[in-house]
Scaffold this motif. Structure first.
Motif, PDB file in Angstrom:
ATOM      1  N   LYS A 235       0.818  -1.153  -0.067  1.00 34.93           N
ATOM      2  CA  LYS A 235       0.049  -0.009  -0.074  1.00 34.93           C
ATOM      3  C   LYS A 235       0.775   1.313  -0.395  1.00 34.93           C
ATOM      4  CE  LYS A 235      -4.043  -2.034   2.365  1.00 34.93           C
ATOM      5  NZ  LYS A 235      -4.485  -1.995   3.582  1.00 34.93           N
ATOM      6  N   ALA A 236       2.273   1.286   0.114  1.00 33.97           N
ATOM      7  CA  ALA A 236       3.012   2.325   0.551  1.00 33.97           C
ATOM      8  C   ALA A 236       3.149   2.938  -1.121  1.00 33.97           C
ATOM      9  CB  ALA A 236       4.170   1.882   0.899  1.00 33.97           C
ATOM     10  N   LYS A 237       3.101   4.188  -0.995  1.00 30.46           N
ATOM     11  CA  LYS A 237       3.429   4.951  -2.094  1.00 30.46           C
ATOM     12  C   LYS A 237       4.918   5.495  -2.463  1.00 30.46           C
ATOM     13  CE  LYS A 237      -1.086   6.771  -2.771  1.00 30.46           C
ATOM     14  NZ  LYS A 237      -2.059   7.882  -3.073  1.00 30.46           N
ATOM     15  N   ALA A 238       5.600   5.517  -1.260  1.00 24.71           N
ATOM     16  CA  ALA A 238       7.062   5.704  -1.426  1.00 24.71           C
ATOM     17  C   ALA A 238       7.875   5.080  -0.253  1.00 24.71           C
ATOM     18  CB  ALA A 238       6.998   7.306  -1.373  1.00 24.71           C
ATOM     19  N   ILE A 239       9.043   4.979  -0.345  1.00 29.30           N
ATOM     20  CA  ILE A 239       9.792   4.534   0.776  1.00 29.30           C
ATOM     21  C   ILE A 239      11.173   5.448   0.632  1.00 29.30           C
ATOM     22  CG2 ILE A 239      10.889   2.462  -0.883  1.00 29.30           C
ATOM     23  CD1 ILE A 239      11.268   0.827   1.771  1.00 29.30           C
TER      24      ILE A 239
END
Lengths: 67, 151
Positions: free
Chosen positions: A39-43
């Motif tokens: 679900k993450a959009k960025a790391i």
């Protein structure tokens, strides 16, 4: 076209639980769950670096590009 | 500053202003008939103009009540610290449409009483401003979502 997060595979290989990894990396278990479920959009580089350090792996072992 | 002014007090002041506006609107709703009668006297006893004024006041009043209710809700959210939430965008969208519709009503009302045209222009400009702020909020919510999902 997407980026797959194979964090659960690496965690299974290293036999480490989500809670323990989250604590070692310095993120919340909720955020680790966001990362694991894709679900993450960025790391952040700092998070990726900490994950690679704790799991003794390369970024490519965690992230995978799929057409 | 001696009054120890803060952000929360500012929101309360805005809510008080909304309450004052609501009271004025209530007074207008109650006194609309009297206002229309006075207007008829002024306009050579043409009762049709009075009726038209009543229609303009009450149709505008419905929009104004809706607008005030949404502004009250918006300020409540701001007070709770819920700023960049979709509900606030919905509130601003309603306020913007209310202003636009009020501008339309005033523009039509200007046909029998030309000074309404100034109110129409002001309401239209207000609708535009609120709409632009709403667009900025929509963008801010998208950015916040992205930031929330950055690990």
């Amino acid at each position: 076209m997407e980026i797959l997060v194979n964090l659960d595979v690496m965690m299974a290989k290293r036999k480490i639980s989500g809670g323990e990894l989250a604590e070692r990396v310095g993120i919340t278990p909720a955020n680790l769950s966001i990362l694991k479920t894709g679900k993450a959009k960025a790391i952040r580089f700092s998070t990726l670096m900490a994950l690679c350090h704790e799991l003794q792996c390369q970024p490519g072992d965690i992230l995978e590009f799929k057409e | 500053m001696g009054l120890n002014w803060n952000k929360d007090k500012s929101v309360v002041l805005s809510q008080v202003c909304i309450a004052v506006f609501a009271l004025c609107l209530l007074a207008l709703d109650i006194g609309a008939y009297r206002l229309a009668s006075w207007f008829v006297q002024l306009r050579l006893h043409d009762w049709r103009l009075g009726a038209l004024l009543m229609v303009s006041i009450y149709s505008g009043s419905v929009l104004a009540w809706l607008c005030l209710y949404r502004l009250w809700k918006l300020l409540g959210n701001v007070r709770r610290g819920e700023l960049f939430v979709p509900e606030n965008v919905r509130c601003m969208r309603v306020v913007s449409w209310c202003c636009a519709l009020a501008a339309g009503i005033c523009a039509l009302s200007a046909l029998y009483y030309p000074p309404f045209l100034f109110v129409a222009v002001a309401a239209g400009f207000m609708a535009l401003i609120v709409r632009i702020v709403k667009n900025a909020f929509e963008q801010a919510i998208a950015m916040k979502d992205e930031l929330d999902l950055t690990v």
